[in-house]
Design a protein around this motif. Structure first.
Motif, PDB file in Angstrom:
ATOM      1  N   ARG A 129       0.828  -1.208   0.000  1.00  0.00           N
ATOM      2  CA  ARG A 129       0.000   0.000   0.000  1.00  0.00           C
ATOM      3  C   ARG A 129       0.864   1.259   0.000  1.00  0.00           C
ATOM      4  O   ARG A 129       2.036   1.223   0.363  1.00  0.00           O
ATOM      5  CB  ARG A 129      -0.953   0.011   1.183  1.00  0.00           C
ATOM      6  CG  ARG A 129      -0.291   0.100   2.532  1.00  0.00           C
ATOM      7  CD  ARG A 129      -1.322   0.003   3.660  1.00  0.00           C
ATOM      8  NE  ARG A 129      -0.716  -0.183   4.951  1.00  0.00           N
ATOM      9  CZ  ARG A 129      -0.440   0.786   5.812  1.00  0.00           C
ATOM     10  NH1 ARG A 129      -0.755   2.041   5.538  1.00  0.00           N
ATOM     11  NH2 ARG A 129       0.126   0.517   6.974  1.00  0.00           N
ATOM     12  N   LEU A 130       0.243   2.362  -0.426  1.00  0.00           N
ATOM     13  CA  LEU A 130       0.874   3.681  -0.456  1.00  0.00           C
ATOM     14  C   LEU A 130       0.009   4.658   0.320  1.00  0.00           C
ATOM     15  O   LEU A 130      -1.191   4.778   0.057  1.00  0.00           O
ATOM     16  CB  LEU A 130       1.028   4.179  -1.899  1.00  0.00           C
ATOM     17  CG  LEU A 130       1.310   5.677  -2.101  1.00  0.00           C
ATOM     18  CD1 LEU A 130       2.666   6.075  -1.514  1.00  0.00           C
ATOM     19  CD2 LEU A 130       1.223   6.059  -3.564  1.00  0.00           C
ATOM     20  N   ALA A 131       0.627   5.346   1.274  1.00  0.00           N
ATOM     21  CA  ALA A 131      -0.032   6.434   1.987  1.00  0.00           C
ATOM     22  C   ALA A 131       0.477   7.723   1.368  1.00  0.00           C
ATOM     23  O   ALA A 131       1.608   8.142   1.621  1.00  0.00           O
ATOM     24  CB  ALA A 131       0.299   6.384   3.472  1.00  0.00           C
ATOM     25  N   LEU A 132      -0.318   8.331   0.511  1.00  0.00           N
ATOM     26  CA  LEU A 132       0.061   9.568  -0.163  1.00  0.00           C
ATOM     27  C   LEU A 132      -0.121  10.718   0.823  1.00  0.00           C
ATOM     28  O   LEU A 132      -1.245  11.122   1.114  1.00  0.00           O
ATOM     29  CB  LEU A 132      -0.803   9.754  -1.412  1.00  0.00           C
ATOM     30  CG  LEU A 132      -0.378  10.827  -2.384  1.00  0.00           C
ATOM     31  CD1 LEU A 132       0.991  10.511  -2.985  1.00  0.00           C
ATOM     32  CD2 LEU A 132      -1.412  10.954  -3.490  1.00  0.00           C
ATOM     33  N   THR A 133       0.975  11.225   1.362  1.00  0.00           N
ATOM     34  CA  THR A 133       0.917  12.242   2.417  1.00  0.00           C
ATOM     35  C   THR A 133       1.169  13.662   1.914  1.00  0.00           C
ATOM     36  O   THR A 133       0.935  14.620   2.649  1.00  0.00           O
ATOM     37  CB  THR A 133       1.926  11.912   3.533  1.00  0.00           C
ATOM     38  OG1 THR A 133       3.226  11.750   2.960  1.00  0.00           O
ATOM     39  CG2 THR A 133       1.537  10.629   4.258  1.00  0.00           C
ATOM     40  N   THR A 134       1.645  13.791   0.682  1.00  0.00           N
ATOM     41  CA  THR A 134       1.864  15.109   0.078  1.00  0.00           C
ATOM     42  C   THR A 134       1.457  15.032  -1.389  1.00  0.00           C
ATOM     43  O   THR A 134       1.996  14.213  -2.138  1.00  0.00           O
ATOM     44  CB  THR A 134       3.344  15.529   0.177  1.00  0.00           C
ATOM     45  OG1 THR A 134       3.744  15.520   1.540  1.00  0.00           O
ATOM     46  CG2 THR A 134       3.566  16.906  -0.405  1.00  0.00           C
ATOM     47  N   ALA A 135       0.509  15.856  -1.777  1.00  0.00           N
ATOM     48  CA  ALA A 135       0.037  15.887  -3.167  1.00  0.00           C
ATOM     49  C   ALA A 135      -0.953  17.040  -3.302  1.00  0.00           C
ATOM     50  O   ALA A 135      -1.468  17.544  -2.297  1.00  0.00           O
ATOM     51  CB  ALA A 135      -0.641  14.565  -3.538  1.00  0.00           C
ATOM     52  N   PRO A 136      -1.233  17.461  -4.528  1.00  0.00           N
ATOM     53  CA  PRO A 136      -2.195  18.552  -4.703  1.00  0.00           C
ATOM     54  C   PRO A 136      -3.515  18.299  -3.980  1.00  0.00           C
ATOM     55  O   PRO A 136      -4.046  19.189  -3.311  1.00  0.00           O
ATOM     56  CB  PRO A 136      -2.385  18.614  -6.217  1.00  0.00           C
ATOM     57  CG  PRO A 136      -1.106  18.100  -6.779  1.00  0.00           C
ATOM     58  CD  PRO A 136      -0.675  17.018  -5.820  1.00  0.00           C
ATOM     59  N   GLY A 158       4.967  10.095  -0.407  1.00  0.00           N
ATOM     60  CA  GLY A 158       4.249   9.263   0.542  1.00  0.00           C
ATOM     61  C   GLY A 158       5.084   8.102   1.028  1.00  0.00           C
ATOM     62  O   GLY A 158       6.245   7.937   0.648  1.00  0.00           O
ATOM     63  N   VAL A 159       4.465   7.302   1.875  1.00  0.00           N
ATOM     64  CA  VAL A 159       5.122   6.135   2.455  1.00  0.00           C
ATOM     65  C   VAL A 159       4.525   4.879   1.826  1.00  0.00           C
ATOM     66  O   VAL A 159       3.306   4.723   1.765  1.00  0.00           O
ATOM     67  CB  VAL A 159       4.951   6.102   3.987  1.00  0.00           C
ATOM     68  CG1 VAL A 159       5.664   4.896   4.584  1.00  0.00           C
ATOM     69  CG2 VAL A 159       5.472   7.390   4.613  1.00  0.00           C
TER      70      VAL A 159
END
Length: 142
Positions: free
Chosen positions: A23-30, A41-42
């Protein structure tokens, strides 16, 4: 909620992108906090799992190994695969449009911090056949 809450984000604070390989935790994005120049992300990869060879057209990627061990492949400028053993502390640079893959070869989960520049590759991930959303509420319960 404070206005700056969007600047301090943990992986379980956001819905995660789930795949058969992790899995991907998208922590910075528009769409997360208004970032315009990059997304990040992590990534969590269970033992024995990994993502297959792929590329991100018109985007560079940085992969930083937070924990775990694995094999990282990045093709060189001639398309020849270069596969290396990687572990915590290693930074991998993936040039624009270059094919790459990751495999967790250890017996513990592998955590990676990834950065895409410019933004965009994270949107393409939604097109993967095994893509699913893991609601943040489900992450906090586990």
């Amino acid at each position: 909620m404070r206005a700056t809450d969007k600047y301090f984000i943990y992986p379980n604070d956001v819905d995660n992108f789930g795949f058969d390989w992790g899995r991907l935790a998208l922590t910075t994005a528009p769409e997360v906090n208004g970032a315009t120049k990059f997304s990040a992300g992590v990534v969590f990869v269970p033992p024995g799992q990994g993502h297959s060879r792929h590329n991100h057209p018109d985007a560079e990627e940085i992969i930083f190994v937070i924990s775990g061990t694995g094999e990282q492949m990045v093709e060189d400028e001639n398309g020849t695969p270069d596969t290396r053993a990687v572990s915590a502390g290693c930074t991998i640079f993936v040039p624009d449009s270059r094919f790459h893959s990751t495999l967790n070869t250890g017996d513990t989960p592998m955590q990676l911090f990834v950065v895409y520049s410019p933004t965009g590759p994270e949107k393409m991930l939604r097109e993967a056949p095994d893509f699913r959303i893991i609601p943040k509420e489900d992450l906090k319960a586990s």
